[in-house]
Design an enzyme around this catalytic site. Structure first.
Site, short mmCIF file in Angstrom:
data_model
loop_
_atom_site.label_atom_id
_atom_site.label_comp_id
_atom_site.label_asym_id
_atom_site.label_seq_id
_atom_site.Cartn_x
_atom_site.Cartn_y
_atom_site.Cartn_z
N LYS A 71 0.63 -1.17 -0.13
CA LYS A 71 0.04 0.10 -0.15
C LYS A 71 0.83 1.33 0.24
CE LYS A 71 -4.57 -1.60 0.48
NZ LYS A 71 -5.63 -1.09 -0.30
N SER A 323 0.85 -9.89 -1.43
CA SER A 323 0.43 -8.21 -1.36
C SER A 323 0.72 -7.76 0.24
CB SER A 323 -1.01 -7.82 -1.80
OG SER A 323 -1.88 -8.86 -0.93
#
Length: 419
Positions: A71, A323
């Site tokens: 992120k 991720s």
């Protein structure tokens, strides 16, 4: 109801390839490139066999350890694009953890005040890390939908800039830089598998990949308990979706972003929904085979392979985007147990044995004779009387550190004898 000003359902924005390349240039001084590691995955799970070369794009996991997730790319780009007045007033975000961590980290290093609204279901470890980064953490809302409403309202009341974690156009562009790095490092890719929650990562990566090489398949993957993108595909627009508790908490977004949907809907070749048990097995496989701790969201790509849902890519070159790796240790322990059980390696059984002395011992020897380890034992014992029960209690406490006796009644202390 206060809406996010940059996410208009009536005028969704489609993110361009040029915006992604601009993001890559601007964030280069604050975000490290993530090596795409070649591995040979030989996976055997019950009847599933899937042998092929694959690349694990370990985004933010080994190399950007500060937040442990992808992120930060979008967060840094969005914050760099603020004007001086916006930077001075500060930003607010709603997040289960990963977006919050990214905003908190880069806000701290860029000198921008940060407030994050985290639902009460957010993982404890992620909450604590945000506080360590000197952010103002507000724990409100039963899910992301409620937390987002609170964050947007605060932005309007106090003049803060709200940064949507998956649908802000600059967030999507920043996440798309992952696609650029993959193509720089790996040749002859057949498919890229992308964990999908709010859709920002999928949208950004899809634009980058399809612009540079339209023949590469872009595959989204989400948990059956938070399948908001699949719901959007079914309805041909983002719709509110019921979210259940999931190991992939980083994907637990009740509705795909409008901008993410507009950007990605014609670029995604396949959307895969995986069952929770395969996510647990995937987490286990990463630890056992790759010595790599991956959170549930990041493990979804491998889960789809283990479940036999990507059989068309046998023998082909596939990139899995891992991720994130932010997982509470207590949750990790439960995930491993669930993975072992789903893998057929953790068995619970009840056996009726002889009530004569030595019956349990015979059972333990029998189990041990084939190399099986006993993890836990529940024994119901019959004693002569209360004093005999106390003898058993004292014997157990003298040999074992952890003992629980549920059925000995509370009575005054009685000296136990062997008579």
């Amino acid at each position: 109801m206060v809406e996010d000003p940059l996410c208009n359902p009536n005028k969704p924005l489609k993110i361009s390839f040029e915006e992604i390349t601009s993001a890559a240039y601007k964030i280069r001084s604050g975000v490290l490139n993530t090596p795409c590691i070649l591995v040979l995955l030989i996976l055997e799970v019950s009847y599933v066999k899937f042998n092929r070369d694959g690349h694990l794009f370990k985004e933010g996991f080994f190399y950007n350890k500060r937040e442990g997730n992808f992120k930060e790319r979008g967060a840094r780009y969005a914050m760099l694009m603020l004007n001086e007045e916006q930077k001075q007033k500060g930003v607010v975000a709603a997040s289960l953890g990963n977006h919050a961590l990214a905003v908190c980290y880069h806000g701290y290093h860029l000198g921008i005040p940060v407030t994050v609204v985290m639902p009460i279901m957010a993982p404890i470890m992620k909450i604590q890390k945000c506080r360590e980064l000197h952010a103002n953490v507000i724990m409100e809302g039963k899910d992301m939908n409620e937390a987002k409403k609170i964050a947007v309202a605060l932005a309007n009341e106090r003049g803060w800039t709200y940064i949507n974690g998956y649908d802000n156009p600059q967030i999507i562009a920043g996440q798309g830089t992952i696609g650029l790095e993959i193509l720089e490092q790996v040749q002859d890719i057949d498919a890229v598998v992308v964990p999908t929650g709010g859709g920002g990562l999928l949208a950004g990566v899809a634009v980058a990949i399809k612009t540079l090489n339209p023949s590469i398949k872009v595959i989204g993957v989400e948990s059956e308990r938070c399948a908001s993108y699949a719901k959007a595909v079914e309805n041909q627009k983002p719709v509110l979706t019921t979210i259940e508790g999931t190991l992939a908490d980083g994907l637990a977004v009740p509705m795909i972003g409008y901008n993410a949907w507009e950007t990605s809907r014609n670029l995604v070749d396949k959307m895969v929904i995986v069952k929770e048990k395969w996510i647990a097995v995937a987490i286990l496989r990463f630890i056992e085979n790759e010595k790599c701790v991956v959170e549930g969201a990041g493990a979804c790509g491998l889960a789809a392979i283990l479940a036999g849902q990507l059989e068309e890519f046998k023998g082909k070159r596939v990139v899995l985007i891992l991720s994130g790796g932010n997982i509470d240790t207590t949750i990790l322990g439960r995930c491993l147990e669930r993975g072992l059980a789903a893998d057929g390696r953790l068995i619970k059984c009840k056996v009726t044995v002889s009530d004569r002395p030595g019956g349990i011992s015979e059972l333990c020897k029998l189990i041990g004779s084939i190399g099986v380890s006993i993890k836990d034992v529940k024994v119901v014992c019959e004693t002569r009387d209360y004093i005999h029960s106390l003898e058993l209690r004292d014997l157990l406490f003298s040999r074992y550190k952890k003992v629980r006796l549920d059925t000995i009644p509370s009575k005054p202390a009685i000296t136990s004898t062997t008579d």
